[in-house]
Write an enzyme that holds these catalytic residues in place. Sequence first.
Site, PDB file in Angstrom:
ATOM      1  N   ASP A  18       1.478  42.269   0.893  1.00  0.00           N
ATOM      2  CA  ASP A  18       2.877  41.885   1.180  1.00  0.00           C
ATOM      3  C   ASP A  18       3.490  42.914   2.119  1.00  0.00           C
ATOM      4  O   ASP A  18       2.920  43.979   2.356  1.00  0.00           O
ATOM      5  CB  ASP A  18       3.670  41.798  -0.137  1.00  0.00           C
ATOM      6  CG  ASP A  18       4.878  40.884  -0.016  1.00  0.00           C
ATOM      7  OD1 ASP A  18       5.138  40.371   1.094  1.00  0.00           O
ATOM      8  OD2 ASP A  18       5.582  40.680  -1.029  1.00  0.00           O
TER       9      ASP A  18
ATOM     10  N   HIS B  12       3.799  29.086   2.821  1.00  0.00           N
ATOM     11  CA  HIS B  12       4.973  29.936   2.548  1.00  0.00           C
ATOM     12  C   HIS B  12       5.464  30.682   3.786  1.00  0.00           C
ATOM     13  O   HIS B  12       6.676  30.727   4.045  1.00  0.00           O
ATOM     14  CB  HIS B  12       4.614  30.919   1.431  1.00  0.00           C
ATOM     15  CG  HIS B  12       5.675  31.906   1.095  1.00  0.00           C
ATOM     16  ND1 HIS B  12       6.927  31.535   0.660  1.00  0.00           N
ATOM     17  CD2 HIS B  12       5.682  33.272   1.128  1.00  0.00           C
ATOM     18  CE1 HIS B  12       7.658  32.625   0.432  1.00  0.00           C
ATOM     19  NE2 HIS B  12       6.926  33.684   0.711  1.00  0.00           N
TER      20      HIS B  12
HETATM   21 FE1  N7H Z   1       7.589  35.663   0.482  1.00  0.00          FE
HETATM   22  N1  N7H Z   1       3.329  35.780  -1.771  1.00  0.00           N
HETATM   23  O1  N7H Z   1       2.741  36.663  -2.307  1.00  0.00           O
HETATM   24  O2  N7H Z   1       2.855  34.671  -1.675  1.00  0.00           O
HETATM   25  N2  N7H Z   1       5.750  36.288   1.027  1.00  0.00           N
HETATM   26  N3  N7H Z   1       7.055  35.712  -1.463  1.00  0.00           N
HETATM   27  N4  N7H Z   1       9.519  35.200  -0.055  1.00  0.00           N
HETATM   28  N5  N7H Z   1       8.201  35.774   2.415  1.00  0.00           N
HETATM   29  C1  N7H Z   1       5.356  36.630   2.296  1.00  0.00           C
HETATM   30  O3  N7H Z   1       4.411  38.663   5.780  1.00  0.00           O
HETATM   31  C2  N7H Z   1       5.782  35.889  -1.981  1.00  0.00           C
HETATM   32  C3  N7H Z   1       9.974  35.020  -1.322  1.00  0.00           C
HETATM   33  C4  N7H Z   1       9.479  35.471   2.895  1.00  0.00           C
HETATM   34  O4  N7H Z   1       7.670  36.428   8.880  1.00  0.00           O
HETATM   35  C5  N7H Z   1       3.968  36.972   2.292  1.00  0.00           C
HETATM   36  O5  N7H Z   1       4.924  40.254   4.392  1.00  0.00           O
HETATM   37  C6  N7H Z   1       5.866  35.848  -3.430  1.00  0.00           C
HETATM   38  C7  N7H Z   1      11.326  34.512  -1.314  1.00  0.00           C
HETATM   39  C8  N7H Z   1       9.532  35.746   4.314  1.00  0.00           C
HETATM   40  O6  N7H Z   1       5.729  35.455   8.599  1.00  0.00           O
HETATM   41  C9  N7H Z   1       3.516  36.839   1.010  1.00  0.00           C
HETATM   42  C10 N7H Z   1       7.185  35.662  -3.756  1.00  0.00           C
HETATM   43  C11 N7H Z   1      11.666  34.392   0.023  1.00  0.00           C
HETATM   44  C12 N7H Z   1       8.268  36.204   4.663  1.00  0.00           C
HETATM   45  C13 N7H Z   1       4.637  36.386   0.197  1.00  0.00           C
HETATM   46  C14 N7H Z   1       7.917  35.562  -2.517  1.00  0.00           C
HETATM   47  C15 N7H Z   1      10.532  34.858   0.791  1.00  0.00           C
HETATM   48  C16 N7H Z   1       7.468  36.210   3.463  1.00  0.00           C
HETATM   49  C17 N7H Z   1       3.122  37.368   3.506  1.00  0.00           C
HETATM   50  C18 N7H Z   1       7.836  35.550  -5.087  1.00  0.00           C
HETATM   51  C19 N7H Z   1      12.946  33.885   0.631  1.00  0.00           C
HETATM   52  C20 N7H Z   1       7.812  36.623   6.055  1.00  0.00           C
HETATM   53  C21 N7H Z   1       3.169  38.843   3.763  1.00  0.00           C
HETATM   54  C22 N7H Z   1       7.322  36.000  -6.200  1.00  0.00           C
HETATM   55  C23 N7H Z   1      13.588  32.843   0.166  1.00  0.00           C
HETATM   56  C24 N7H Z   1       7.228  35.435   6.798  1.00  0.00           C
HETATM   57  C25 N7H Z   1       4.240  39.280   4.727  1.00  0.00           C
HETATM   58  C26 N7H Z   1       6.835  35.816   8.209  1.00  0.00           C
HETATM   59  C27 N7H Z   1       6.157  36.609   3.419  1.00  0.00           C
HETATM   60  C28 N7H Z   1       4.619  36.027  -1.164  1.00  0.00           C
HETATM   61  C29 N7H Z   1       9.275  35.323  -2.468  1.00  0.00           C
HETATM   62  C30 N7H Z   1      10.522  34.961   2.159  1.00  0.00           C
HETATM   63  C31 N7H Z   1       2.074  37.124   0.594  1.00  0.00           C
HETATM   64  C32 N7H Z   1       4.732  35.960  -4.428  1.00  0.00           C
HETATM   65  C33 N7H Z   1      12.176  34.161  -2.530  1.00  0.00           C
HETATM   66  C34 N7H Z   1      10.740  35.574   5.219  1.00  0.00           C
END
Ligand code: N7H
Length: 469
Positions: A172, A308
Site C-alpha cells: 500500500d 479498486h
Molecule cells: Fe485503497 N487494498 O489493499 O486493496 N488501496 N484501500 N482506498 N486506494 C490502494 O496505490 C485498500 C480505500 C484509494 O492512485 C491500493 O497505494 C484497502 C478507501 C486511492 O492508483 C491498495 C482499503 C478509499 C488509491 C488499496 C482501502 C481508497 C488506493 C494500491 C480498506 C477512498 C490510489 C496501492 C480497508 C474512498 C489509486 C497504492 C491510484 C490504492 C487497498 C480503502 C482510495 C492495495 C484494503 C476507503 C485513491
Amino acid sequence: IGLPKKKEEFVFFVIKDKDLFKANLPRLKISTTGDVQRAKQAIDQARKKNPGCLIPLPFLNIAFSQQGLNALNITDDIGDVAFSNGQFNDAHNLGDEGITDADGKFHPRWESAFTGRIDGVLLAAGESWKTVNYVVKAAVDTLGRSIQVVYSLKGSVRPGEEKGHEHFGWEDGISNPAVEGVVTPLPGQRPIPPGVILLGIERDPVATRPPWAVEGSFLVFRQLSQLVPEFHDFLDNNPIVLPGLDPKHGSELLGARLVGRWKSGAPIQLAPLFDDPELAKDKQRNNRFVFPQEQGEAGQTECPYAAHIRKTNPRNDLDPTDVDNNDPKNPTTGLSITRAGIPYGPEVTYGEKHEKITEHERGLAFVSYQSALQVAPEDIPRNSKGFRFMQRLWCNNVNFPPNKGFPEGEGPGFDPIVGQLGGAKRATLGTNSGPQLTLPRDFVVSRGGEYFFSPSLHALKTTFVGVTP
Ligand code: N7H
C-alpha cells in the site's frame, strides 16, 4: 506528505474544560511538514551508514470535529456541510451497514465510541511503541483534565516480509498525488495544487473560508475492518480459469484484478497475467500508466474498469470537460485525496486461517486529507469532493467509470474492495458480454469514524487558543 511511521496511535477525546484546553494547547509539540521532511532526510542519511537502523522520531498532530469546534466556541461556518453534520449522520450515504428504525433514523453498526460525541483526535506516530507511548503520554498529560479520552486505536506496520502491506497482503501507499511545491512528482504521479488538500487557497472549491481555516485540511478517519480469512477463502474458491494457469495462480490473478495491482504492487495494466516484482519496486515505472480508452471489453482487458485503483483514480477514464473536473490537463486533479492510513489489529492466527473465519478484529485505520468533503448545502452527491465523492460517486456507483458501453445499471459494478451497499451482496467486474462476479459480502466493513479538521499551526497558535490572529 505522510509520516515515516512504523507505529501510530489515534487518541479520540472530548473537551471537558474549554478554558483549560486553550491554556494547555500551546504546549503540545505539533509536527510540521518541515519536521517530517527533515526526519525523512535524517532517516535516509542514517540508513546509508547503517541499513535497517531505526532512529527515534516522534510525531504529533491534532484535529477537531465540528463538535470540537463548538466546544471551543469557534462558531464561524467552515463551509462544509458533511463536516458540520459529522460522519455519523453520513453513514447511510456512505453505504455503511446498519438498521433504519421505525422513525426512519439510520443506526450504523459502528464501534460504539464513534456513535457518541468525539471532539478531536491526537495522532501520535513514530518508529517504535516506546516513542509513540511517550508522545501520547506527553500530549495527554499536557492537555490534562481539559480532555477525556473516549477511544484509542493502535496501528502498526505489519511485520517482516509484510512490511508496507495492508492486511489482505497488498503493498500500500504507492500512489498518492504530489502536492506542487512540496513533492517532486514521480512518473505517473498526479501533481496537484496545494488547494486540493488545503483550505482557503487556489483550487479549494469553496471561495471563502474563515481566516482560521486557511491552510488547514479536512481529515477523514475511518476504522475499516477487513475480513482477511474470508477474503482469501473467496479468492481461493474463485480462481480465474485460463489455459496454463494453475488454481493458485488463478486466485492470485483474481485478487490482482479486484485491486488493480498484484500483491507486490505491480500494476496489472502493465503486468496483466503474471506478477512482476521488479516493476513493483521501480518507482519510475510502478505508477506510470494510463488506461486504454476502447469501449467495452477491449478497454478492460488488462485492468477491469471496477478494479479498486481504477475506481479510486480513473486517470484518463474521466472526461476532461466534465464540470466537476474542470482541469483539461488532469481531470482527476480536483478529486484527489492524500491517504495516510496504517493497518491495525493482529496478524491472522493459525486458527483463523484454518477456520477461514475472522476471530480478531483487524483492518485499516484509513486517513485521508482533502480541502472539501461537501461543497454545497444541498445533499446532492455531485457536490461532494475528496473521500466522500470517491466513496459515493465512484466506489459505490455501479455505472462508474462511465461511457464504457454498458447498458444503464449494468456498468462495471461496485468497487470490490471498498464499494458498499449496506453489507448486501454486490456485483463487480462487469463485462459487456458475460456474467458479473457477485461478492457474497463486504470484505471491508466500516466500523465508523469521524470527519475532522486539522488546523494550520498558525491557527493552533491563535484562534484555537483564543488569541486574536
Ligand atoms: Fe485503497 N487494498 O489493499 O486493496 N488501496 N484501500 N482506498 N486506494 C490502494 O496505490 C485498500 C480505500 C484509494 O492512485 C491500493 O497505494 C484497502 C478507501 C486511492 O492508483 C491498495 C482499503 C478509499 C488509491 C488499496 C482501502 C481508497 C488506493 C494500491 C480498506 C477512498 C490510489 C496501492 C480497508 C474512498 C489509486 C497504492 C491510484 C490504492 C487497498 C480503502 C482510495 C492495495 C484494503 C476507503 C485513491
